[in-house]
Write a protein that holds these residues in place. Sequence first.
Motif, mmCIF file in Angstrom:
data_model
loop_
_atom_site.group_PDB
_atom_site.id
_atom_site.type_symbol
_atom_site.label_atom_id
_atom_site.label_comp_id
_atom_site.label_asym_id
_atom_site.label_seq_id
_atom_site.Cartn_x
_atom_site.Cartn_y
_atom_site.Cartn_z
ATOM 1 N N UNK A 83 13.467 8.528 8.949
ATOM 2 C CA UNK A 83 13.490 7.890 10.260
ATOM 3 C C UNK A 83 12.038 7.601 10.616
ATOM 4 N N UNK A 84 11.774 6.412 11.142
ATOM 5 C CA UNK A 84 10.401 6.058 11.476
ATOM 6 C C UNK A 84 9.706 7.172 12.236
ATOM 7 N N UNK A 105 7.108 10.972 4.915
ATOM 8 C CA UNK A 105 7.504 10.327 6.162
ATOM 9 C C UNK A 105 7.729 8.837 5.924
ATOM 10 N N UNK A 106 8.312 8.185 6.936
ATOM 11 C CA UNK A 106 8.640 6.764 6.864
ATOM 12 C C UNK A 106 8.006 6.046 8.046
ATOM 13 N N UNK A 107 7.495 4.838 7.818
ATOM 14 C CA UNK A 107 6.893 4.071 8.910
ATOM 15 C C UNK A 107 6.941 2.583 8.607
ATOM 16 N N UNK A 108 6.709 1.784 9.651
ATOM 17 C CA UNK A 108 6.720 0.330 9.452
ATOM 18 C C UNK A 108 5.703 -0.370 10.342
ATOM 19 N N UNK A 109 4.656 0.365 10.778
ATOM 20 C CA UNK A 109 3.644 -0.259 11.634
ATOM 21 C C UNK A 109 2.277 0.348 11.361
ATOM 22 N N UNK A 110 1.256 -0.433 11.666
ATOM 23 C CA UNK A 110 -0.119 0.049 11.549
ATOM 24 C C UNK A 110 -0.362 1.195 12.526
ATOM 25 N N UNK A 111 0.256 1.122 13.716
ATOM 26 C CA UNK A 111 0.079 2.181 14.712
ATOM 27 C C UNK A 111 0.558 3.519 14.178
ATOM 28 N N UNK A 112 1.714 3.527 13.532
ATOM 29 C CA UNK A 112 2.204 4.785 12.945
ATOM 30 C C UNK A 112 1.275 5.244 11.826
ATOM 31 N N UNK A 119 -3.478 13.353 3.409
ATOM 32 C CA UNK A 119 -2.671 14.124 2.470
ATOM 33 C C UNK A 119 -1.177 13.991 2.633
ATOM 34 N N UNK A 120 -0.725 13.397 3.752
ATOM 35 C CA UNK A 120 0.710 13.253 3.990
ATOM 36 C C UNK A 120 1.205 11.968 3.325
ATOM 37 N N UNK A 121 2.210 12.044 2.455
ATOM 38 C CA UNK A 121 2.738 10.838 1.818
ATOM 39 C C UNK A 121 3.670 10.076 2.746
ATOM 40 N N UNK A 122 3.639 8.749 2.621
ATOM 41 C CA UNK A 122 4.476 7.910 3.471
ATOM 42 C C UNK A 122 5.087 6.787 2.663
ATOM 43 N N UNK A 123 6.320 6.440 3.003
ATOM 44 C CA UNK A 123 6.956 5.232 2.486
ATOM 45 C C UNK A 123 6.935 4.178 3.575
ATOM 46 N N UNK A 124 6.745 2.940 3.171
ATOM 47 C CA UNK A 124 6.763 1.832 4.121
ATOM 48 C C UNK A 124 8.168 1.240 4.138
ATOM 49 N N UNK A 143 0.617 -4.788 3.646
ATOM 50 C CA UNK A 143 -0.656 -4.349 3.079
ATOM 51 C C UNK A 143 -1.566 -3.745 4.150
ATOM 52 N N UNK A 144 -1.473 -4.246 5.378
ATOM 53 C CA UNK A 144 -2.258 -3.642 6.458
ATOM 54 C C UNK A 144 -1.889 -2.167 6.628
ATOM 55 N N UNK A 145 -0.591 -1.887 6.560
ATOM 56 C CA UNK A 145 -0.127 -0.505 6.688
ATOM 57 C C UNK A 145 -0.651 0.337 5.530
ATOM 58 N N UNK A 146 -0.529 -0.182 4.316
ATOM 59 C CA UNK A 146 -0.977 0.561 3.144
ATOM 60 C C UNK A 146 -2.473 0.849 3.212
#
Length: 370
Positions: A83-84, A105-112, A119-124, A143-146
């Motif tokens: 969940x975002x 964790x999961x995210x879909x924005x630059x703010x998140x 060190x925390x892994x994230x999926x976009x 790519x901005x998020x990455x």
Amino acid sequence: MTLDDAQTPFLAVDATVVRANADRLSRHLAGLGVPLRAHVKTTKSVDLAALLDDGRPVPITVSTLAEASAFADAGYRDILYAVGIAPDKLPRVTALRDRGVDLTVLLDSVEQAAAVPAGVPALIEVDCDGHRGGVQPTDPVLLDIAHTLAARGAVPRGVLTHAGESYFADGVAALRAAAAHERDCAVRAAAVLRAAGFEAPVVSVGSTPTAHFATDLTGVTEVRAGNFLLFDLVMAGIGVCTPSDLAMTVVATVIGHRPDKGWILTDGGWMATSRDRGTARQRVDQGYGLVADLDGTLYDDLLMTDASQEHGILSVRPGSSAALPTLPVGARVRILPNHACATAAQHDRYHVVRPGSRAVEAVWSRIRGW
């Protein structure tokens, strides 16, 4: 204890059917060469999850940090929080990771992304069908998020997509098309990340409909699904399963009659079954659920047609010539739910049974809260 004497309303779960549902999906995905990352949001039960792989902790998906904590306590170490991410929950994420849990964790924005600790892994999250969150596979913000994650020392681990619109598909061709589109979107987004120098080792797809109807998962590294363990009438309505595959029912007691209206009243209202009416938009509307006797045999065209908070109304399907069964006060019935996730969420435990038996073998608790 048996189904005849446990206090109604309550959930009954057939562990044999759960295992058969799990085996069916495992065989299908094994044939496609992709592992399952089961979603525990439907069952919210460590005991039920143990049926997946003989009790061995497997990679799982969760929808709440309460689930993540409970499964971490049970020895699960590979957990995706799908969940975002809300920034205020990141301290709890970090605390679980400090316990040795590989929590993604999961995210879909630059703010998140700007809030994720080093060190925390994230999926976009990638949007494959306009259903909910996510970015388009070729949107520059991907790519901005990455880059934002990498700049903070966080880990852009890959991409995730969920074909939410597959729940409204109908028939094999539509379900296969949804699965193919879901895969294509995820693989395309991962390719964008890799072309920019990010490894993107995880390409995660999944929903119960697409998991069962995918025919080619080239480029995908894992499949998520959760409803498949219990199934429900919405899944049966689009052809993913049949009513006989539903592993969970709500047991309710007859408490009255309205012969003038053709009603049988039970003590299982929407607080026991939920208000979900997911089949209303399908070709066959199943009301609030199909009705079976205590041994699981369906009554002919008998539905739970309406509900108030603590009252269920059973009546014959509109237009049917079936007769209303004679069910005296005190008789018990089983309601097959529209939406397993929503119905299970109304309860805090499962009463575990086997086919052909009313004996309750165990009572398994559910995880509540967020």
